[in-house]
Write a protein that holds these residues in place. Structure first.
Motif, short mmCIF file in Angstrom:
data_model
loop_
_atom_site.label_atom_id
_atom_site.label_comp_id
_atom_site.label_asym_id
_atom_site.label_seq_id
_atom_site.Cartn_x
_atom_site.Cartn_y
_atom_site.Cartn_z
N ALA A 187 0.84 -1.21 0.00
CA ALA A 187 0.00 0.00 0.00
C ALA A 187 0.87 1.25 0.00
CB ALA A 187 -0.92 -0.01 1.21
N LYS A 205 2.26 1.71 -3.43
CA LYS A 205 1.24 2.25 -4.32
C LYS A 205 1.09 3.75 -4.13
CE LYS A 205 -2.28 -1.11 -5.56
NZ LYS A 205 -3.64 -1.54 -5.29
N MET A 206 1.07 4.17 -2.87
CA MET A 206 0.91 5.60 -2.58
C MET A 206 2.09 6.38 -3.14
SD MET A 206 -1.64 6.97 -1.29
CE MET A 206 -1.49 8.63 -1.83
N TYR A 243 1.63 6.63 -6.87
CA TYR A 243 0.62 7.64 -7.23
C TYR A 243 1.22 9.04 -7.19
CZ TYR A 243 -3.15 4.17 -6.66
OH TYR A 243 -3.96 3.09 -6.77
N GLU A 294 3.86 15.34 0.43
CA GLU A 294 4.08 13.91 0.68
C GLU A 294 4.97 13.71 1.91
OE1 GLU A 294 5.52 9.98 -1.85
OE2 GLU A 294 6.10 11.97 -2.54
N PHE A 352 -8.00 12.69 -7.30
CA PHE A 352 -7.81 11.26 -7.06
C PHE A 352 -6.65 11.03 -6.09
CE2 PHE A 352 -5.59 7.31 -8.16
CZ PHE A 352 -6.59 6.39 -7.88
N LEU A 353 -5.55 11.72 -6.30
CA LEU A 353 -4.39 11.58 -5.42
C LEU A 353 -4.73 11.98 -3.99
CD1 LEU A 353 -1.31 11.04 -5.09
CD2 LEU A 353 -0.99 13.47 -5.55
N TYR A 395 -7.69 12.04 -2.60
CA TYR A 395 -8.62 11.05 -2.05
C TYR A 395 -7.85 9.84 -1.53
CZ TYR A 395 -12.09 7.32 -1.97
OH TYR A 395 -12.85 6.26 -1.60
N LYS A 396 -6.92 9.35 -2.35
CA LYS A 396 -6.11 8.20 -1.93
C LYS A 396 -5.25 8.52 -0.72
CE LYS A 396 -6.91 4.83 -4.82
NZ LYS A 396 -7.39 3.55 -4.33
N ALA A 397 -4.67 9.72 -0.69
CA ALA A 397 -3.81 10.11 0.43
C ALA A 397 -4.61 10.24 1.72
CB ALA A 397 -3.10 11.44 0.12
N ASN A 433 -7.34 8.67 2.49
CA ASN A 433 -7.68 7.32 2.94
C ASN A 433 -6.47 6.56 3.47
OD1 ASN A 433 -10.40 7.53 2.44
ND2 ASN A 433 -10.23 6.77 0.36
N TYR A 434 -5.34 6.64 2.78
CA TYR A 434 -4.16 5.87 3.19
C TYR A 434 -3.58 6.38 4.50
CZ TYR A 434 0.46 3.87 3.37
OH TYR A 434 1.58 3.21 3.80
#
Length: 168
Positions: free
Chosen positions: A14, A17-18, A21, A82, A118-119, A121-123, A125-126
């Motif tokens: 995971a 993946k982050m 991204y 990041e 999208f990035l 949103y993923k960040a 959540n992660y």
């Protein structure tokens, strides 16, 4: 003299993946000026003039080029964001996320807006970013401290929006 033990930490899938991204988005943002330069150069070749003449004569191309030159700085801000997310500094990340999305919306740059959304949103959540808590912790001073670079991008994007509206 004792040898230091080098501790390597395995990244989870995971986390990989982050990182991927973030890297993909940063690469797209970084190459935007190159793509725009090629476009303007080809446009100049079709018109039989040089790069500078195209920029000087066509205001819409000038605005497009200016917008594309903002994107590498946005990639740099993503790199900082990041790092701050990994350090659990969520207030910095939240204010910059919001400002960069606003900037992309102002420049009417749908592709990059969707990519950043999208990035983010993923960040969220992660890293399990507490959005409400982070927004409540923000003060005016912290907003300018954390989001200074992003606010500059928003200001320049606003200028580009007004220039685009003026040309319509």
């Amino acid at each position: 003299m004792m040898a230091k033990k080098i501790r390597t930490v395995k990244q989870t899938t995971a986390e990989k993946k982050m990182d991927r991204y973030f890297n993909v988005v940063k690469v797209f943002l970084a190459i935007t000026p190159i793509i725009c330069y090629v476009y303007v150069t080809l446009r100049g070749m079709m018109l039989g003039v040089g790069f500078q003449e195209v920029i000087a004569k066509e205001a819409n191309i000038t605005i497009l080029f200016l917008i594309s030159m903002l994107n590498p700085y946005i990639a740099y801000l993503l790199h900082l964001m990041e790092k701050k997310l990994k350090e659990q500094n969520f207030s910095f990340a939240v204010i910059n996320m919001a400002a960069l999305l606003i900037a992309q919306a102002l420049t009417m740059n749908l592709f990059y807006f969707l990519m950043l959304a999208f990035l983010f949103y993923k960040a969220v959540n992660y890293y399990q970013v507490p959005l409400k808590k982070s927004m409540h912790e923000l003060t005016l001073k912290n907003s300018f401290l954390y989001g200074g670079g992003s606010f500059l991008i928003v200001a320049l994007s606003s200028v580009c929006l007004f220039a685009t509206i003026r040309l319509m």
